[in-house]
Design a protein around this motif. Structure first.
Motif, mmCIF file in Angstrom:
data_model
loop_
_atom_site.group_PDB
_atom_site.id
_atom_site.type_symbol
_atom_site.label_atom_id
_atom_site.label_comp_id
_atom_site.label_asym_id
_atom_site.label_seq_id
_atom_site.Cartn_x
_atom_site.Cartn_y
_atom_site.Cartn_z
ATOM 1 N N PRO A 10 0.816 -1.214 0.000
ATOM 2 C CA PRO A 10 0.000 0.000 0.000
ATOM 3 C C PRO A 10 0.849 1.264 0.000
ATOM 4 O O PRO A 10 1.885 1.336 0.656
ATOM 5 C CB PRO A 10 -0.789 -0.106 1.307
ATOM 6 N N PHE A 11 0.411 2.251 -0.785
ATOM 7 C CA PHE A 11 1.057 3.560 -0.794
ATOM 8 C C PHE A 11 0.053 4.603 -1.252
ATOM 9 O O PHE A 11 -0.970 4.280 -1.866
ATOM 10 C CB PHE A 11 2.299 3.577 -1.709
ATOM 11 N N LYS A 12 0.357 5.834 -0.950
ATOM 12 C CA LYS A 12 -0.426 6.979 -1.415
ATOM 13 C C LYS A 12 0.567 8.105 -1.642
ATOM 14 O O LYS A 12 1.367 8.417 -0.755
ATOM 15 C CB LYS A 12 -1.470 7.393 -0.383
ATOM 16 N N ALA A 13 0.544 8.685 -2.849
ATOM 17 C CA ALA A 13 1.523 9.730 -3.182
ATOM 18 C C ALA A 13 0.918 10.713 -4.169
ATOM 19 O O ALA A 13 -0.069 10.419 -4.842
ATOM 20 C CB ALA A 13 2.770 9.092 -3.773
ATOM 21 N N GLU A 14 1.565 11.867 -4.253
ATOM 22 C CA GLU A 14 1.158 12.882 -5.213
ATOM 23 C C GLU A 14 2.055 12.784 -6.449
ATOM 24 O O GLU A 14 3.243 12.488 -6.345
ATOM 25 C CB GLU A 14 1.261 14.282 -4.603
ATOM 26 N N ALA A 15 1.451 13.032 -7.604
ATOM 27 C CA ALA A 15 2.183 12.969 -8.866
ATOM 28 C C ALA A 15 1.875 14.205 -9.694
ATOM 29 O O ALA A 15 0.821 14.827 -9.533
ATOM 30 C CB ALA A 15 1.793 11.717 -9.638
ATOM 31 N N TYR A 16 2.802 14.525 -10.568
ATOM 32 C CA TYR A 16 2.560 15.563 -11.577
ATOM 33 C C TYR A 16 2.199 14.840 -12.859
ATOM 34 O O TYR A 16 2.946 13.970 -13.334
ATOM 35 C CB TYR A 16 3.805 16.433 -11.765
ATOM 36 N N HIS A 17 1.015 15.172 -13.416
ATOM 37 C CA HIS A 17 0.550 14.474 -14.615
ATOM 38 C C HIS A 17 -0.287 15.404 -15.478
ATOM 39 O O HIS A 17 -1.313 15.910 -15.023
ATOM 40 C CB HIS A 17 -0.260 13.241 -14.212
ATOM 41 N N ASN A 18 0.183 15.628 -16.684
ATOM 42 C CA ASN A 18 -0.545 16.448 -17.662
ATOM 43 C C ASN A 18 -0.985 17.802 -17.111
ATOM 44 O O ASN A 18 -2.137 18.200 -17.240
ATOM 45 C CB ASN A 18 -1.749 15.684 -18.217
#
Length: 187
Positions: A10-18
């Motif tokens: 399990p993980f939860k993270a923020e991403a930069y996408h489009n």
């Protein structure tokens, strides 16, 4: 313990996408094939060559139902800044996950703890969340996206063709093997 055929943790993270910040979790990636492409850091040297290589083949990965997630221990804010600053990184259309807590790098066992960086790790995950391919490189050794695409196609083929295996250098459309007593010692 070997990581192959284990479930992603399990993980939860923020991403930069489009052009946006999005949340990515272990549940987000389930339901389709995924690639986790770890690299040491933004604004470095080998990393943009690899990420650019994957960006060039990203449409091919998408055609076969694969999502790519690049991951470094930088923040999603740093990913946006790098995306804005680099002509190579501007070509990226896949999510760039920030892992500043190092949780995901630890989960995949690629964290260099004393440096706070990730090794170059590539993991192919099936729709059920199981790791089917794992490859880890030292920091100075770049990867080849075309070879990664070949490995994903092989993993997908084996998953949909029980009893068949893909030999070395197998490419889509080529002959596979069906292991049996008759093949022992004849290859």
């Amino acid at each position: 313990m070997a990581i192959i055929n284990t479930q992603i943790k399990p993980f939860k993270a923020e991403a930069y996408h489009n052009g946006k910040f999005v949340t990515v979790t272990d549940e987000t990636v389930k339901g389709k094939w995924s690639i986790f492409f770890f690299y040491p850091a933004d604004f470095t040297f080998v990393c943009p060559t690899e990420l650019g290589d994957v960006a060039e083949l990203y449409p091919e990965f998408q055609k076969i139902g694969v999502e790519v997630y690049s991951v470094s221990t930088d923040t999603h804010f740093t990913h946006k800044a790098w995306h804005d600053a680099s002509e190579t990184i501007k070509k990226i259309n896949y999510p760039m996950i920030g892992d500043p807590t190092h949780a995901i790098a630890r989960n995949f066992d690629v964290l260099i703890a004393d440096a706070g960086l990730a090794l170059r790790g590539t993991f192919v995950v099936n729709p059920e969340g199981e790791i089917k391919v794992a490859e880890i490189h030292d920091l100075g050794i770049g990867r080849d996206a075309s070879e990664l695409l070949r490995k994903v196609k092989a993993a997908q083929y084996v998953a949909t063709h029980p009893g068949e295996v893909c030999p070395a250098k197998w490419k889509e459309g080529e002959a596979t093997l069906a292991p049996s007593l008759d093949l022992v010692g004849k290859i």
